[in-house]
Design an enzyme around this catalytic site. Sequence first.
Site, PDB file in Angstrom:
ATOM      1  N   GLY A  41     -21.437  28.259  59.995  1.00 18.44           N
ATOM      2  CA  GLY A  41     -21.561  29.445  60.637  1.00 18.44           C
ATOM      3  C   GLY A  41     -21.590  30.578  59.676  1.00 18.44           C
ATOM      4  N   LYS A  53     -15.943  41.302  66.970  1.00 19.98           N
ATOM      5  CA  LYS A  53     -16.477  41.838  68.157  1.00 19.98           C
ATOM      6  C   LYS A  53     -15.509  41.215  69.081  1.00 19.98           C
ATOM      7  CE  LYS A  53     -19.616  43.259  65.865  1.00 19.98           C
ATOM      8  NZ  LYS A  53     -19.348  43.465  64.442  1.00 19.98           N
ATOM      9  N   VAL A 238     -11.116  58.775  46.218  1.00 21.98           N
ATOM     10  CA  VAL A 238     -10.003  58.086  46.317  1.00 21.98           C
ATOM     11  C   VAL A 238      -9.708  57.264  44.913  1.00 21.98           C
ATOM     12  CG1 VAL A 238      -8.882  56.129  47.274  1.00 21.98           C
ATOM     13  CG2 VAL A 238     -10.489  57.334  48.553  1.00 21.98           C
ATOM     14  N   ASP A 312     -28.749  38.154  53.453  1.00 13.60           N
ATOM     15  CA  ASP A 312     -27.802  39.180  52.722  1.00 13.60           C
ATOM     16  C   ASP A 312     -28.128  39.287  51.199  1.00 13.60           C
ATOM     17  OD1 ASP A 312     -26.688  39.661  54.874  1.00 13.60           O
ATOM     18  OD2 ASP A 312     -24.495  39.536  54.363  1.00 13.60           O
ATOM     19  N   HIS A 446     -32.039  51.923  88.870  1.00 14.66           N
ATOM     20  CA  HIS A 446     -30.877  53.076  89.123  1.00 14.66           C
ATOM     21  C   HIS A 446     -29.795  52.359  90.136  1.00 14.66           C
ATOM     22  CE1 HIS A 446     -28.928  56.478  90.195  1.00 14.66           C
ATOM     23  NE2 HIS A 446     -29.101  56.438  91.400  1.00 14.66           N
TER      24      HIS A 446
HETATM   25  P1  NAD Z   1     -21.755  49.711  53.876  1.00 15.38           P
HETATM   26  O1  NAD Z   1     -22.623  49.701  52.658  1.00 15.38           O
HETATM   27  O2  NAD Z   1     -22.481  49.928  55.291  1.00 15.38           O
HETATM   28  O3  NAD Z   1     -20.793  51.071  54.034  1.00 15.38           O
HETATM   29  C1  NAD Z   1     -19.904  51.138  52.773  1.00 15.38           C
HETATM   30  C2  NAD Z   1     -19.487  52.544  53.044  1.00 15.38           C
HETATM   31  O4  NAD Z   1     -18.463  52.735  51.872  1.00 15.38           O
HETATM   32  C3  NAD Z   1     -20.735  53.554  52.740  1.00 15.38           C
HETATM   33  O5  NAD Z   1     -20.811  54.549  53.607  1.00 15.38           O
HETATM   34  C4  NAD Z   1     -20.164  54.344  51.185  1.00 15.38           C
HETATM   35  O6  NAD Z   1     -20.627  55.304  50.869  1.00 15.38           O
HETATM   36  C5  NAD Z   1     -18.623  54.067  51.301  1.00 15.38           C
HETATM   37  N1  NAD Z   1     -18.037  54.036  49.961  1.00 15.38           N
HETATM   38  C6  NAD Z   1     -18.325  53.153  48.987  1.00 15.38           C
HETATM   39  N2  NAD Z   1     -17.433  53.197  47.663  1.00 15.38           N
HETATM   40  C7  NAD Z   1     -16.595  54.131  48.375  1.00 15.38           C
HETATM   41  C8  NAD Z   1     -15.448  54.752  47.807  1.00 15.38           C
HETATM   42  N3  NAD Z   1     -15.072  54.612  46.647  1.00 15.38           N
HETATM   43  N4  NAD Z   1     -14.668  55.618  48.480  1.00 15.38           N
HETATM   44  C9  NAD Z   1     -15.104  55.970  49.639  1.00 15.38           C
HETATM   45  N5  NAD Z   1     -16.205  55.308  50.499  1.00 15.38           N
HETATM   46  C10 NAD Z   1     -16.859  54.554  49.675  1.00 15.38           C
HETATM   47  O7  NAD Z   1     -20.844  48.516  53.840  1.00 15.38           O
HETATM   48  P2  NAD Z   1     -19.899  47.752  54.965  1.00 15.38           P
HETATM   49  O8  NAD Z   1     -19.387  48.646  55.967  1.00 15.38           O
HETATM   50  O9  NAD Z   1     -18.948  47.005  53.866  1.00 15.38           O
HETATM   51  O10 NAD Z   1     -20.911  46.652  55.578  1.00 15.38           O
HETATM   52  C11 NAD Z   1     -21.203  45.626  54.820  1.00 15.38           C
HETATM   53  C12 NAD Z   1     -22.865  45.189  55.420  1.00 15.38           C
HETATM   54  O11 NAD Z   1     -22.361  44.527  56.472  1.00 15.38           O
HETATM   55  C13 NAD Z   1     -23.732  46.495  55.765  1.00 15.38           C
HETATM   56  O12 NAD Z   1     -24.797  46.025  55.549  1.00 15.38           O
HETATM   57  C14 NAD Z   1     -23.331  46.309  57.360  1.00 15.38           C
HETATM   58  O13 NAD Z   1     -24.521  46.944  57.977  1.00 15.38           O
HETATM   59  C15 NAD Z   1     -22.904  44.893  57.645  1.00 15.38           C
HETATM   60  N6  NAD Z   1     -22.314  45.128  58.735  1.00 15.38           N
HETATM   61  C16 NAD Z   1     -23.002  45.395  60.017  1.00 15.38           C
HETATM   62  C17 NAD Z   1     -22.125  45.439  61.169  1.00 15.38           C
HETATM   63  C18 NAD Z   1     -23.056  45.603  62.518  1.00 15.38           C
HETATM   64  O14 NAD Z   1     -24.094  45.318  62.488  1.00 15.38           O
HETATM   65  N7  NAD Z   1     -22.088  45.979  63.373  1.00 15.38           N
HETATM   66  C19 NAD Z   1     -20.670  45.244  61.086  1.00 15.38           C
HETATM   67  C20 NAD Z   1     -20.096  45.136  59.694  1.00 15.38           C
HETATM   68  C21 NAD Z   1     -20.736  45.056  58.642  1.00 15.38           C
END
Ligand code: NAD
Length: 467
Positions: A41, A53, A238, A312, A446
């Site tokens: 998976g 989810k 941070v 990925d 609707h």
């Molecule tokens: P992401 O790349 O989408 O977001 C990471 C965020 O962290 C960015 O906004 C970035 O600017 C921020 N960031 C990076 N370094 C930082 C720092 N030092 N301090 C503060 N902010 C910082 O990554 P993610 O959220 O970890 O997700 C990983 C992947 O998995 C993505 O491609 C995402 O789309 C996918 N994902 C999708 C879903 C969904 O479709 N519902 C859910 C979870 C993850």
Amino acid sequence: MKKVSYDLIVIGSGPGGYSAAVRAGQYGLKTALIEKQPRLGGTCLLVGCIPTKSLLHSAEVWQHFLHAEENGIACQNPVLNYPKIIERKNQIVGRHSKGVEGLLRKNKVEWIKGYATLRGGGQIEVRGESGVRTVEARNIILATGSEARMLPGLEPDPDVILTNIEILNLTAVPKSLAIIGAGAVGVEFASMFNRFGTQVTLLEMLPRIVPVEDEEVSKELERVFRKAGIRVETGARVENIRRTDGGAQLALTTSNGKQEEIQAEKLLVAVGRKPNTENIGLENTRVELDRGFVKVNPYQQTAEPGVDAIGDIVAGTPQLAHVATMEGMVAVAHAAGKPATPINRNRIPGCTYTEPGIGSVGLTEAQARAKGYQVKVGKFPFGGNSRASILGSHGGFVKVVADETFNEILGVHIIGPEGFELIAEAVAAMEAEATLDTLTSTIHAHPTLYEAVGEGFNAVRGLAINA
Ligand code: NAD
């Protein structure tokens, strides 16, 4: 030992990998799938989309109980049994992982358990519990996925410094949670734990949360998050993250230069994911990388003949399960000599399961303007949708970005109830290259939430009825 030969071998059993293997089986190819984990998976099913989810659904149910009075239902002192919520999540994951095993069996795909390393020339070495063996295939599909990126000097642990994996198995709802990164992972956990009652602080270095979304969607989510009591700091820096007796401490510099120490019981690091392209033997092939990601052509082929890549690890497509799956379909069809349509990178839906939910496809307004389109925008608020009121969720909007010259739909951006489901109509419409005229004469039942999508299309010409 005699080497076993296959038509096709997939490495990795995430949604991209197992779907590709199933499709290869359906095409009658002699197929194997190599997976190192004891369960099938991949990230999505075991520690990603599906478990999150499930927990998000439990958070929603919990909110229904807390607000039962609004529906005229007395519900005194509801009790949150978090271990039971985790158990339910584990059951769902276990059931679907077994389901993937069943699908492989049904389609005569052999599961080879172990760690795969490419040896070149179609050969793969597999290290498993029963030793090392070599298998070979005419076609190999790399679907090895990704893992959470860590900030320099930080190591995840099960108690305090968490990634998407450790946070799924907390034994209790934490009192406080700091989240670094407001991409999909960060905002979904912020939304979830806020609803479970945790004090959440969301720290994003860019000027807005969910930065890949349309700017207005980011603004609306931030507004709702703040109203729900989540502390949101954008433009945040941070530093100096360390473990303390009570959890984690970090030094925050806010966008206006204010410095402060933040203390939280748990810290989630959600700053993106790195591709699993190391230690899989790519050096024994001609596969080319771009900053760790595999370069492919529109049919998912790498520079090494007979080796494709999906999901990925691929350069240039978003790291989403449904992208991996479709890339797998393209790769297998092409390898099997069947008609294959390369994926259109502008038709990929993005779904984020926050409250309110987000669904989007195509260009944002800013992207469309930057590309020089004659942009016309239509916006319809869920406040004008009766079904949204019935569900008690009337925030958010549908935003349609269209091109005035040819009535082409360039993008649709939804934030609101079930936004991640509602986007499906827009994705299908764009895939079919439906124009605004087709969509405004499409009958929307609707009362439904998706009437709001129909109204969004009408709003482009200022002709929405209920706003
Ligand atoms: P992401 O790349 O989408 O977001 C990471 C965020 O962290 C960015 O906004 C970035 O600017 C921020 N960031 C990076 N370094 C930082 C720092 N030092 N301090 C503060 N902010 C910082 O990554 P993610 O959220 O970890 O997700 C990983 C992947 O998995 C993505 O491609 C995402 O789309 C996918 N994902 C999708 C879903 C969904 O479709 N519902 C859910 C979870 C993850």
